[in-house]
Motif scaffolding. Sequence first.
Motif, PDB file in Angstrom:
ATOM      1  N   ALA A  10      44.971  57.232  44.798  1.00 59.41           N
ATOM      2  CA  ALA A  10      44.743  57.512  43.281  1.00 59.41           C
ATOM      3  C   ALA A  10      43.489  56.639  42.633  1.00 59.41           C
ATOM      4  N   ASP A  11      43.547  55.280  42.825  1.00 58.58           N
ATOM      5  CA  ASP A  11      42.489  54.586  42.088  1.00 58.58           C
ATOM      6  C   ASP A  11      41.591  54.160  43.415  1.00 58.58           C
ATOM      7  N   ARG A  12      40.360  54.630  43.763  1.00 58.27           N
ATOM      8  CA  ARG A  12      39.809  53.967  44.733  1.00 58.27           C
ATOM      9  C   ARG A  12      39.210  52.648  44.580  1.00 58.27           C
ATOM     10  N   LEU A  13      38.716  52.303  43.581  1.00 59.93           N
ATOM     11  CA  LEU A  13      38.242  50.908  43.134  1.00 59.93           C
ATOM     12  C   LEU A  13      39.363  49.962  43.144  1.00 59.93           C
ATOM     13  N   SER A  14      40.368  50.189  42.534  1.00 58.79           N
ATOM     14  CA  SER A  14      41.466  48.890  42.622  1.00 58.79           C
ATOM     15  C   SER A  14      41.900  48.859  44.084  1.00 58.79           C
ATOM     16  N   TYR A  15      42.222  50.075  44.778  1.00 61.41           N
ATOM     17  CA  TYR A  15      42.553  50.072  46.290  1.00 61.41           C
ATOM     18  C   TYR A  15      41.682  49.280  47.017  1.00 61.41           C
ATOM     19  N   CYS A  16      40.323  49.495  46.905  1.00 58.99           N
ATOM     20  CA  CYS A  16      39.539  48.985  47.542  1.00 58.99           C
ATOM     21  C   CYS A  16      39.317  47.386  47.307  1.00 58.99           C
ATOM     22  N   CYS A  17      39.373  47.018  46.009  1.00 65.38           N
ATOM     23  CA  CYS A  17      39.404  45.510  45.763  1.00 65.38           C
ATOM     24  C   CYS A  17      40.687  44.895  46.569  1.00 65.38           C
ATOM     25  N   ARG A  18      41.801  45.578  46.639  1.00 63.98           N
ATOM     26  CA  ARG A  18      43.101  44.984  46.999  1.00 63.98           C
ATOM     27  C   ARG A  18      42.666  44.845  48.683  1.00 63.98           C
ATOM     28  N   LEU A  19      42.194  45.908  49.523  1.00 61.19           N
ATOM     29  CA  LEU A  19      41.951  45.840  50.696  1.00 61.19           C
ATOM     30  C   LEU A  19      40.935  44.877  51.311  1.00 61.19           C
ATOM     31  N   ILE A  20      39.845  44.415  50.226  1.00 64.14           N
ATOM     32  CA  ILE A  20      38.855  43.480  50.533  1.00 64.14           C
ATOM     33  C   ILE A  20      39.733  42.256  50.141  1.00 64.14           C
ATOM     34  N   ARG A  21      40.393  41.960  49.310  1.00 62.34           N
ATOM     35  CA  ARG A  21      41.043  40.808  49.075  1.00 62.34           C
ATOM     36  C   ARG A  21      41.871  40.397  50.398  1.00 62.34           C
ATOM     37  N   LYS A  22      42.854  41.499  50.852  1.00 67.00           N
ATOM     38  CA  LYS A  22      43.603  41.162  52.162  1.00 67.00           C
ATOM     39  C   LYS A  22      42.837  40.737  53.241  1.00 67.00           C
ATOM     40  N   ALA A  23      41.795  41.357  53.453  1.00 64.43           N
ATOM     41  CA  ALA A  23      40.881  41.156  54.544  1.00 64.43           C
ATOM     42  C   ALA A  23      40.096  39.796  54.488  1.00 64.43           C
ATOM     43  N   TYR A  24      39.663  39.351  53.277  1.00 68.92           N
ATOM     44  CA  TYR A  24      39.189  38.180  52.863  1.00 68.92           C
ATOM     45  C   TYR A  24      39.986  37.046  53.026  1.00 68.92           C
ATOM     46  N   GLN A  25      41.280  37.397  52.594  1.00 68.39           N
ATOM     47  CA  GLN A  25      42.358  36.000  52.815  1.00 68.39           C
ATOM     48  C   GLN A  25      42.835  35.995  54.343  1.00 68.39           C
ATOM     49  N   ALA A  26      42.638  37.035  55.002  1.00 66.87           N
ATOM     50  CA  ALA A  26      42.783  37.073  56.654  1.00 66.87           C
ATOM     51  C   ALA A  26      41.738  36.357  57.079  1.00 66.87           C
ATOM     52  N   ASP A  27      40.698  35.951  56.532  1.00 68.46           N
ATOM     53  CA  ASP A  27      39.339  35.124  57.270  1.00 68.46           C
ATOM     54  C   ASP A  27      38.599  36.190  58.006  1.00 68.46           C
ATOM     55  N   ASN A  28      38.547  37.546  57.634  1.00 65.67           N
ATOM     56  CA  ASN A  28      37.731  38.362  58.071  1.00 65.67           C
ATOM     57  C   ASN A  28      36.240  38.509  57.453  1.00 65.67           C
ATOM     58  N   HIS A  29      35.204  39.071  58.246  1.00 64.70           N
ATOM     59  CA  HIS A  29      33.939  39.316  57.571  1.00 64.70           C
ATOM     60  C   HIS A  29      34.117  40.811  57.315  1.00 64.70           C
ATOM     61  N   ILE A  30      33.679  41.299  56.124  1.00 60.20           N
ATOM     62  CA  ILE A  30      34.010  42.651  55.564  1.00 60.20           C
ATOM     63  C   ILE A  30      32.406  43.084  55.070  1.00 60.20           C
ATOM     64  N   THR A  31      32.114  44.321  55.604  1.00 61.72           N
ATOM     65  CA  THR A  31      30.912  44.737  55.220  1.00 61.72           C
ATOM     66  C   THR A  31      31.425  46.161  54.220  1.00 61.72           C
ATOM     67  N   VAL A  32      30.782  46.043  53.086  1.00 58.90           N
ATOM     68  CA  VAL A  32      31.423  47.547  52.320  1.00 58.90           C
ATOM     69  C   VAL A  32      30.080  48.427  52.353  1.00 58.90           C
ATOM     70  N   PHE A  33      30.395  49.418  52.501  1.00 61.26           N
ATOM     71  CA  PHE A  33      29.265  50.676  52.862  1.00 61.26           C
ATOM     72  C   PHE A  33      29.344  51.701  51.773  1.00 61.26           C
ATOM     73  N   HIS A  34      28.517  51.778  50.876  1.00 57.88           N
ATOM     74  CA  HIS A  34      28.466  53.017  50.013  1.00 57.88           C
ATOM     75  C   HIS A  34      26.945  53.292  49.403  1.00 57.88           C
ATOM     76  N   PRO A  35      26.609  54.499  49.852  1.00 55.76           N
ATOM     77  CA  PRO A  35      25.382  54.736  49.750  1.00 55.76           C
ATOM     78  C   PRO A  35      24.647  54.951  48.048  1.00 55.76           C
ATOM     79  N   ASP A  36      25.658  54.819  47.449  1.00 57.82           N
ATOM     80  CA  ASP A  36      25.369  54.865  45.813  1.00 57.82           C
ATOM     81  C   ASP A  36      25.378  53.535  45.394  1.00 57.82           C
TER      82      ASP A  36
END
Length: 141
Positions: A10-36
Motif C-alpha cells: 500500500a505504501d511503497r515508501l514506508s515499506y521500502c524503508c522498513r526493508l532497508i532497515r531490516k537488511a541494514y540491521q542484518a549487516d547486508n550491503h544494499i543498493t536501492v535503484f530507482h531511475p527517477d
Amino acid sequence: MRIDFHSNVADRLSYCCRLIRKAYQADNHITVFHPDSRQLRILDEALWTISEQEFIPHASADSAQSKYSAVLLTAAEPTPVQTDKTSILLNLSQYTPQQFAQFERMIEIVSRNEDDIQAGRQRYRQYQQSGHELHHFQATA
C-alpha cells in the motif's frame, strides 16, 4: 540467485524503508535503484527520519561517502560493490536492471497500482523462465 517479490504494498515508501532497515540491521550491503532521482530524494529524506530514535545511514552511489555506506541510492544502472557483506539490490523500477544477476539477492516491491502489478508480473515470469529462485511475500498492511 534469490529474488524476493513483495506485492500488494500500500505504501511503497514506508515499506521500502522498513526493508532497508531490516537488511541494514542484518549487516547486508544494499543498493536501492530507482531511475527517477526525484523519487530517490524522497526516499533519502524518509531514511533520515524513519523514526524519532533512528535513521539509516546511506549515501548516493556516486558520492564520495558511498565507499563508507552500506546503503546506496542510485538512479543509474546499479552494479554491486565489492564487500564481505551480502550484496542486495532493491529494485524500485518497473523494469529489470541490466546487471541484476551480479548481486547475490534482489528484492522487488510491487504496489497496488495496476501498472506496477502488470510490470511486476512480467518481471516475475522473466525471472522464473531464467531459473532464478523466487520467493513471494504478500503485504498485509
